[in-house]
Design a protein around this motif. Structure first.
Motif, PDB file in Angstrom:
ATOM      1  N   ILE A  33       0.879  -1.164   0.000  1.00  0.00           N
ATOM      2  CA  ILE A  33       0.000   0.000   0.000  1.00  0.00           C
ATOM      3  C   ILE A  33       0.919   1.217   0.000  1.00  0.00           C
ATOM      4  O   ILE A  33       1.807   1.335   0.838  1.00  0.00           O
ATOM      5  CB  ILE A  33      -0.928   0.002   1.227  1.00  0.00           C
ATOM      6  N   LYS A  34       0.700   2.092  -0.940  1.00  0.00           N
ATOM      7  CA  LYS A  34       1.582   3.243  -1.101  1.00  0.00           C
ATOM      8  C   LYS A  34       1.368   4.245   0.026  1.00  0.00           C
ATOM      9  O   LYS A  34       0.234   4.554   0.379  1.00  0.00           O
ATOM     10  CB  LYS A  34       1.331   3.943  -2.441  1.00  0.00           C
ATOM     11  N   TYR A  35       2.452   4.744   0.592  1.00  0.00           N
ATOM     12  CA  TYR A  35       2.329   5.751   1.643  1.00  0.00           C
ATOM     13  C   TYR A  35       1.740   7.039   1.093  1.00  0.00           C
ATOM     14  O   TYR A  35       1.185   7.839   1.827  1.00  0.00           O
ATOM     15  CB  TYR A  35       3.673   6.006   2.322  1.00  0.00           C
ATOM     16  N   TRP A  41      -5.202   6.107   4.543  1.00  0.00           N
ATOM     17  CA  TRP A  41      -4.888   6.494   5.915  1.00  0.00           C
ATOM     18  C   TRP A  41      -5.988   7.364   6.515  1.00  0.00           C
ATOM     19  O   TRP A  41      -6.291   7.231   7.705  1.00  0.00           O
ATOM     20  CB  TRP A  41      -3.525   7.175   5.965  1.00  0.00           C
ATOM     21  N   ILE A  42      -6.630   8.215   5.703  1.00  0.00           N
ATOM     22  CA  ILE A  42      -7.734   9.018   6.236  1.00  0.00           C
ATOM     23  C   ILE A  42      -8.938   8.116   6.522  1.00  0.00           C
ATOM     24  O   ILE A  42      -9.674   8.336   7.480  1.00  0.00           O
ATOM     25  CB  ILE A  42      -8.106  10.207   5.317  1.00  0.00           C
ATOM     26  N   HIS A  43      -9.113   7.061   5.718  1.00  0.00           N
ATOM     27  CA  HIS A  43     -10.193   6.111   6.003  1.00  0.00           C
ATOM     28  C   HIS A  43      -9.916   5.348   7.292  1.00  0.00           C
ATOM     29  O   HIS A  43     -10.833   5.117   8.092  1.00  0.00           O
ATOM     30  CB  HIS A  43     -10.412   5.156   4.836  1.00  0.00           C
ATOM     31  N   GLY A  89      -5.677  -7.443  12.062  1.00  0.00           N
ATOM     32  CA  GLY A  89      -4.741  -8.076  11.138  1.00  0.00           C
ATOM     33  C   GLY A  89      -3.562  -7.224  10.734  1.00  0.00           C
ATOM     34  O   GLY A  89      -2.698  -7.693   9.984  1.00  0.00           O
ATOM     35  N   GLY A  90      -3.539  -5.976  11.188  1.00  0.00           N
ATOM     36  CA  GLY A  90      -2.436  -5.091  10.843  1.00  0.00           C
ATOM     37  C   GLY A  90      -2.383  -4.800   9.353  1.00  0.00           C
ATOM     38  O   GLY A  90      -3.350  -4.964   8.616  1.00  0.00           O
ATOM     39  N   TYR A  91      -1.223  -4.390   8.942  1.00  0.00           N
ATOM     40  CA  TYR A  91      -0.977  -4.051   7.541  1.00  0.00           C
ATOM     41  C   TYR A  91      -1.260  -5.244   6.627  1.00  0.00           C
ATOM     42  O   TYR A  91      -1.874  -5.108   5.567  1.00  0.00           O
ATOM     43  CB  TYR A  91       0.473  -3.575   7.409  1.00  0.00           C
ATOM     44  N   GLN A  92      -0.863  -6.445   7.056  1.00  0.00           N
ATOM     45  CA  GLN A  92      -1.099  -7.645   6.261  1.00  0.00           C
ATOM     46  C   GLN A  92      -2.597  -7.914   6.115  1.00  0.00           C
ATOM     47  O   GLN A  92      -3.043  -8.407   5.082  1.00  0.00           O
ATOM     48  CB  GLN A  92      -0.403  -8.869   6.876  1.00  0.00           C
ATOM     49  N   GLY A  93      -3.365  -7.589   7.127  1.00  0.00           N
ATOM     50  CA  GLY A  93      -4.812  -7.746   7.037  1.00  0.00           C
ATOM     51  C   GLY A  93      -5.407  -6.889   5.928  1.00  0.00           C
ATOM     52  O   GLY A  93      -6.313  -7.327   5.210  1.00  0.00           O
ATOM     53  N   LEU A  94      -4.886  -5.667   5.793  1.00  0.00           N
ATOM     54  CA  LEU A  94      -5.365  -4.794   4.711  1.00  0.00           C
ATOM     55  C   LEU A  94      -4.989  -5.355   3.344  1.00  0.00           C
ATOM     56  O   LEU A  94      -5.780  -5.297   2.401  1.00  0.00           O
ATOM     57  CB  LEU A  94      -4.792  -3.380   4.871  1.00  0.00           C
ATOM     58  N   TYR A 142      -7.435  -1.811  -7.737  1.00  0.00           N
ATOM     59  CA  TYR A 142      -7.470  -2.560  -6.484  1.00  0.00           C
ATOM     60  C   TYR A 142      -6.146  -2.506  -5.731  1.00  0.00           C
ATOM     61  O   TYR A 142      -5.976  -3.173  -4.730  1.00  0.00           O
ATOM     62  CB  TYR A 142      -7.890  -4.013  -6.731  1.00  0.00           C
ATOM     63  N   MET A 143      -5.217  -1.707  -6.206  1.00  0.00           N
ATOM     64  CA  MET A 143      -3.952  -1.567  -5.495  1.00  0.00           C
ATOM     65  C   MET A 143      -4.087  -0.591  -4.328  1.00  0.00           C
ATOM     66  O   MET A 143      -3.231  -0.536  -3.455  1.00  0.00           O
ATOM     67  CB  MET A 143      -2.839  -1.111  -6.439  1.00  0.00           C
ATOM     68  N   ASN A 144      -5.148   0.181  -4.313  1.00  0.00           N
ATOM     69  CA  ASN A 144      -5.425   1.104  -3.212  1.00  0.00           C
ATOM     70  C   ASN A 144      -6.587   0.562  -2.390  1.00  0.00           C
ATOM     71  O   ASN A 144      -7.510  -0.040  -2.926  1.00  0.00           O
ATOM     72  CB  ASN A 144      -5.791   2.484  -3.754  1.00  0.00           C
ATOM     73  N   VAL A 145      -6.550   0.808  -1.101  1.00  0.00           N
ATOM     74  CA  VAL A 145      -7.628   0.369  -0.213  1.00  0.00           C
ATOM     75  C   VAL A 145      -8.606   1.542  -0.097  1.00  0.00           C
ATOM     76  O   VAL A 145      -8.387   2.465   0.685  1.00  0.00           O
ATOM     77  CB  VAL A 145      -7.078  -0.043   1.170  1.00  0.00           C
ATOM     78  N   ARG A 146      -9.651   1.464  -0.919  1.00  0.00           N
ATOM     79  CA  ARG A 146     -10.624   2.552  -0.984  1.00  0.00           C
ATOM     80  C   ARG A 146     -12.030   1.987  -1.147  1.00  0.00           C
ATOM     81  O   ARG A 146     -12.207   0.860  -1.589  1.00  0.00           O
ATOM     82  CB  ARG A 146     -10.304   3.476  -2.151  1.00  0.00           C
ATOM     83  N   PRO A 147     -13.032   2.804  -0.853  1.00  0.00           N
ATOM     84  CA  PRO A 147     -14.422   2.319  -0.912  1.00  0.00           C
ATOM     85  C   PRO A 147     -14.878   1.882  -2.301  1.00  0.00           C
ATOM     86  O   PRO A 147     -15.793   1.069  -2.418  1.00  0.00           O
ATOM     87  CB  PRO A 147     -15.239   3.517  -0.448  1.00  0.00           C
ATOM     88  N   HIS A 148     -14.256   2.387  -3.355  1.00  0.00           N
ATOM     89  CA  HIS A 148     -14.709   2.013  -4.695  1.00  0.00           C
ATOM     90  C   HIS A 148     -14.571   0.511  -4.948  1.00  0.00           C
ATOM     91  O   HIS A 148     -15.238  -0.025  -5.826  1.00  0.00           O
ATOM     92  CB  HIS A 148     -13.961   2.801  -5.770  1.00  0.00           C
TER      93      HIS A 148
END
Length: 190
Positions: A33-35, A41-43, A89-94, A142-148
Protein backbone atom coordinates in the motif's frame (compact mmCIF):
# COMPACT_ATOMS: atom_id res chain seq x y z
CA UNK A 1 -12.84 -36.82 -31.70
CA UNK A 2 -14.06 -33.23 -31.74
CA UNK A 3 -15.83 -33.72 -28.42
CA UNK A 4 -12.56 -34.88 -26.84
CA UNK A 5 -10.70 -31.85 -28.20
CA UNK A 6 -13.41 -29.52 -26.86
CA UNK A 7 -13.07 -31.11 -23.41
CA UNK A 8 -9.30 -30.71 -23.43
CA UNK A 9 -9.60 -27.09 -24.56
CA UNK A 10 -12.14 -26.40 -21.85
CA UNK A 11 -9.81 -27.89 -19.21
CA UNK A 12 -6.87 -25.85 -20.55
CA UNK A 13 -9.03 -22.72 -20.55
CA UNK A 14 -10.03 -23.31 -16.93
CA UNK A 15 -6.41 -23.90 -15.95
CA UNK A 16 -5.29 -20.74 -17.79
CA UNK A 17 -8.08 -18.74 -16.14
CA UNK A 18 -7.19 -20.00 -12.66
CA UNK A 19 -3.48 -19.35 -13.29
CA UNK A 20 -4.25 -15.83 -14.54
CA UNK A 21 -6.47 -14.99 -11.57
CA UNK A 22 -3.89 -16.48 -9.22
CA UNK A 23 -1.15 -14.31 -10.73
CA UNK A 24 -3.35 -11.21 -10.45
CA UNK A 25 -4.26 -12.04 -6.85
CA UNK A 26 -0.59 -12.54 -6.03
CA UNK A 27 0.22 -9.15 -7.58
CA UNK A 28 -2.47 -7.49 -5.45
CA UNK A 29 -1.30 -9.30 -2.32
CA UNK A 30 2.39 -8.50 -2.77
CA UNK A 31 2.10 -4.90 -3.93
CA UNK A 32 2.55 -2.61 -0.92
CA UNK A 33 0.00 0.00 0.00
CA UNK A 34 1.58 3.24 -1.10
CA UNK A 35 2.33 5.75 1.64
CA UNK A 36 1.28 8.44 -0.85
CA UNK A 37 -2.24 6.95 -0.97
CA UNK A 38 -3.54 9.32 1.67
CA UNK A 39 -7.12 8.12 1.20
CA UNK A 40 -6.31 4.80 2.85
CA UNK A 41 -4.89 6.49 5.91
CA UNK A 42 -7.73 9.02 6.24
CA UNK A 43 -10.19 6.11 6.00
CA UNK A 44 -8.34 4.30 8.78
CA UNK A 45 -8.43 7.49 10.84
CA UNK A 46 -12.17 7.85 10.18
CA UNK A 47 -12.71 4.26 11.34
CA UNK A 48 -10.74 4.91 14.50
CA UNK A 49 -12.80 8.05 15.10
CA UNK A 50 -16.00 6.02 14.63
CA UNK A 51 -15.04 3.50 17.31
CA UNK A 52 -13.72 6.12 19.72
CA UNK A 53 -16.74 8.46 19.43
CA UNK A 54 -19.53 6.05 18.49
CA UNK A 55 -20.48 8.01 15.36
CA UNK A 56 -19.05 8.85 11.95
CA UNK A 57 -16.85 11.91 11.49
CA UNK A 58 -18.93 15.08 11.30
CA UNK A 59 -16.27 17.75 10.90
CA UNK A 60 -12.77 18.20 9.53
CA UNK A 61 -11.05 17.16 12.79
CA UNK A 62 -8.06 15.97 10.74
CA UNK A 63 -7.43 19.32 9.08
CA UNK A 64 -5.37 22.38 9.92
CA UNK A 65 -8.39 24.58 9.13
CA UNK A 66 -9.86 26.46 12.07
CA UNK A 67 -12.63 26.25 12.96
CA UNK A 68 -13.32 22.73 11.72
CA UNK A 69 -15.65 22.59 8.71
CA UNK A 70 -18.70 20.29 8.47
CA UNK A 71 -17.78 16.94 6.98
CA UNK A 72 -20.05 14.25 5.52
CA UNK A 73 -18.50 10.84 5.91
CA UNK A 74 -20.18 9.01 3.03
CA UNK A 75 -17.91 5.97 3.49
CA UNK A 76 -18.22 5.54 7.25
CA UNK A 77 -19.04 1.82 6.94
CA UNK A 78 -15.92 1.23 4.88
CA UNK A 79 -13.85 3.20 7.37
CA UNK A 80 -15.16 1.18 10.29
CA UNK A 81 -14.55 -2.09 8.44
CA UNK A 82 -10.95 -1.39 7.43
CA UNK A 83 -10.16 -0.05 10.88
CA UNK A 84 -11.37 -3.35 12.36
CA UNK A 85 -9.35 -5.30 9.81
CA UNK A 86 -6.28 -3.20 10.56
CA UNK A 87 -6.82 -3.52 14.33
CA UNK A 88 -6.91 -7.32 14.17
CA UNK A 89 -4.74 -8.08 11.14
CA UNK A 90 -2.44 -5.09 10.84
CA UNK A 91 -0.98 -4.05 7.54
CA UNK A 92 -1.10 -7.65 6.26
CA UNK A 93 -4.81 -7.75 7.04
CA UNK A 94 -5.36 -4.79 4.71
CA UNK A 95 -3.38 -6.53 1.97
CA UNK A 96 -5.43 -9.72 2.38
CA UNK A 97 -8.69 -7.73 2.41
CA UNK A 98 -7.68 -5.90 -0.78
CA UNK A 99 -6.79 -9.22 -2.42
CA UNK A 100 -10.05 -10.90 -1.42
CA UNK A 101 -12.04 -7.97 -2.79
CA UNK A 102 -10.22 -8.23 -6.13
CA UNK A 103 -10.63 -12.00 -6.32
CA UNK A 104 -14.33 -11.67 -5.46
CA UNK A 105 -14.83 -9.19 -8.28
CA UNK A 106 -12.80 -11.24 -10.77
CA UNK A 107 -14.70 -14.44 -9.97
CA UNK A 108 -18.04 -12.64 -10.27
CA UNK A 109 -17.05 -11.04 -13.60
CA UNK A 110 -16.01 -14.42 -15.01
CA UNK A 111 -19.16 -16.09 -13.70
CA UNK A 112 -21.20 -13.36 -15.36
CA UNK A 113 -19.36 -13.72 -18.65
CA UNK A 114 -19.40 -17.50 -18.74
CA UNK A 115 -23.05 -17.60 -17.72
CA UNK A 116 -23.65 -15.46 -20.81
CA UNK A 117 -21.56 -17.92 -22.79
CA UNK A 118 -23.85 -20.79 -21.75
CA UNK A 119 -26.76 -18.71 -23.00
CA UNK A 120 -24.86 -18.68 -26.34
CA UNK A 121 -25.15 -14.91 -26.71
CA UNK A 122 -21.39 -14.48 -27.22
CA UNK A 123 -18.76 -17.16 -27.88
CA UNK A 124 -16.88 -18.24 -24.75
CA UNK A 125 -13.43 -17.44 -26.17
CA UNK A 126 -14.36 -13.81 -26.65
CA UNK A 127 -15.84 -13.63 -23.20
CA UNK A 128 -12.67 -15.04 -21.66
CA UNK A 129 -10.67 -12.40 -23.53
CA UNK A 130 -13.04 -9.67 -22.30
CA UNK A 131 -12.73 -11.05 -18.76
CA UNK A 132 -8.94 -10.93 -18.97
CA UNK A 133 -9.08 -7.31 -20.15
CA UNK A 134 -11.53 -6.32 -17.41
CA UNK A 135 -9.32 -7.98 -14.79
CA UNK A 136 -6.22 -6.19 -16.05
CA UNK A 137 -7.98 -2.82 -16.13
CA UNK A 138 -9.52 -3.21 -12.68
CA UNK A 139 -6.32 -4.69 -11.24
CA UNK A 140 -4.70 -1.26 -10.94
CA UNK A 141 -7.77 0.15 -9.15
CA UNK A 142 -7.47 -2.56 -6.48
CA UNK A 143 -3.95 -1.57 -5.49
CA UNK A 144 -5.43 1.10 -3.21
CA UNK A 145 -7.63 0.37 -0.21
CA UNK A 146 -10.62 2.55 -0.98
CA UNK A 147 -14.42 2.32 -0.91
CA UNK A 148 -14.71 2.01 -4.70
CA UNK A 149 -13.64 -1.63 -4.32
CA UNK A 150 -17.12 -2.33 -2.96
CA UNK A 151 -18.79 -0.39 -5.76
CA UNK A 152 -17.11 -2.45 -8.49
CA UNK A 153 -18.02 -5.66 -6.71
CA UNK A 154 -21.61 -4.64 -6.00
CA UNK A 155 -22.26 -3.28 -9.51
CA UNK A 156 -21.26 -6.67 -10.85
CA UNK A 157 -23.31 -8.50 -8.21
CA UNK A 158 -26.41 -6.42 -8.97
CA UNK A 159 -26.08 -7.05 -12.72
CA UNK A 160 -25.48 -10.76 -12.18
CA UNK A 161 -28.55 -11.16 -10.01
CA UNK A 162 -30.78 -9.04 -12.23
CA UNK A 163 -29.62 -10.77 -15.41
CA UNK A 164 -29.43 -14.42 -14.34
CA UNK A 165 -31.21 -14.81 -11.00
CA UNK A 166 -34.08 -12.29 -10.96
CA UNK A 167 -35.91 -14.23 -8.23
CA UNK A 168 -33.03 -13.36 -5.90
CA UNK A 169 -33.54 -9.64 -6.56
CA UNK A 170 -35.50 -9.47 -3.30
CA UNK A 171 -32.08 -9.43 -1.56
CA UNK A 172 -30.75 -6.48 -3.54
CA UNK A 173 -32.15 -3.82 -1.18
CA UNK A 174 -30.03 -5.33 1.62
CA UNK A 175 -26.98 -5.22 -0.62
CA UNK A 176 -27.96 -1.65 -1.49
CA UNK A 177 -28.09 -0.75 2.19
CA UNK A 178 -24.58 -2.12 2.62
CA UNK A 179 -23.43 -0.29 -0.50
CA UNK A 180 -24.66 3.17 0.51
CA UNK A 181 -22.90 2.85 3.85
CA UNK A 182 -19.53 1.72 2.50
CA UNK A 183 -19.44 3.99 -0.58
CA UNK A 184 -22.37 6.32 -0.26
CA UNK A 185 -21.31 8.60 -3.06
CA UNK A 186 -22.10 5.77 -5.50
CA UNK A 187 -25.78 5.50 -4.51
CA UNK A 188 -27.02 6.95 -7.86
CA UNK A 189 -25.37 3.99 -9.62
CA UNK A 190 -27.50 1.57 -7.65
Amino acid sequence: MTGQNDGVLAQLSRFALIAFLGACALAVLLDPIKYTDTDCWIHLSGGQYFFEHGRPVQDSYFSFLEPPRPWLSYAWGFQALIYLIFSFGGYQGLLIFRTLMFVGLAVLVFRFLFHSSREKTVPGGWLAFIGFLVSLIVLQRYMNVRPHMFSYLLITAFLYVLEFHPRQAVWLPLLGLLWVNVHGIAFPVM
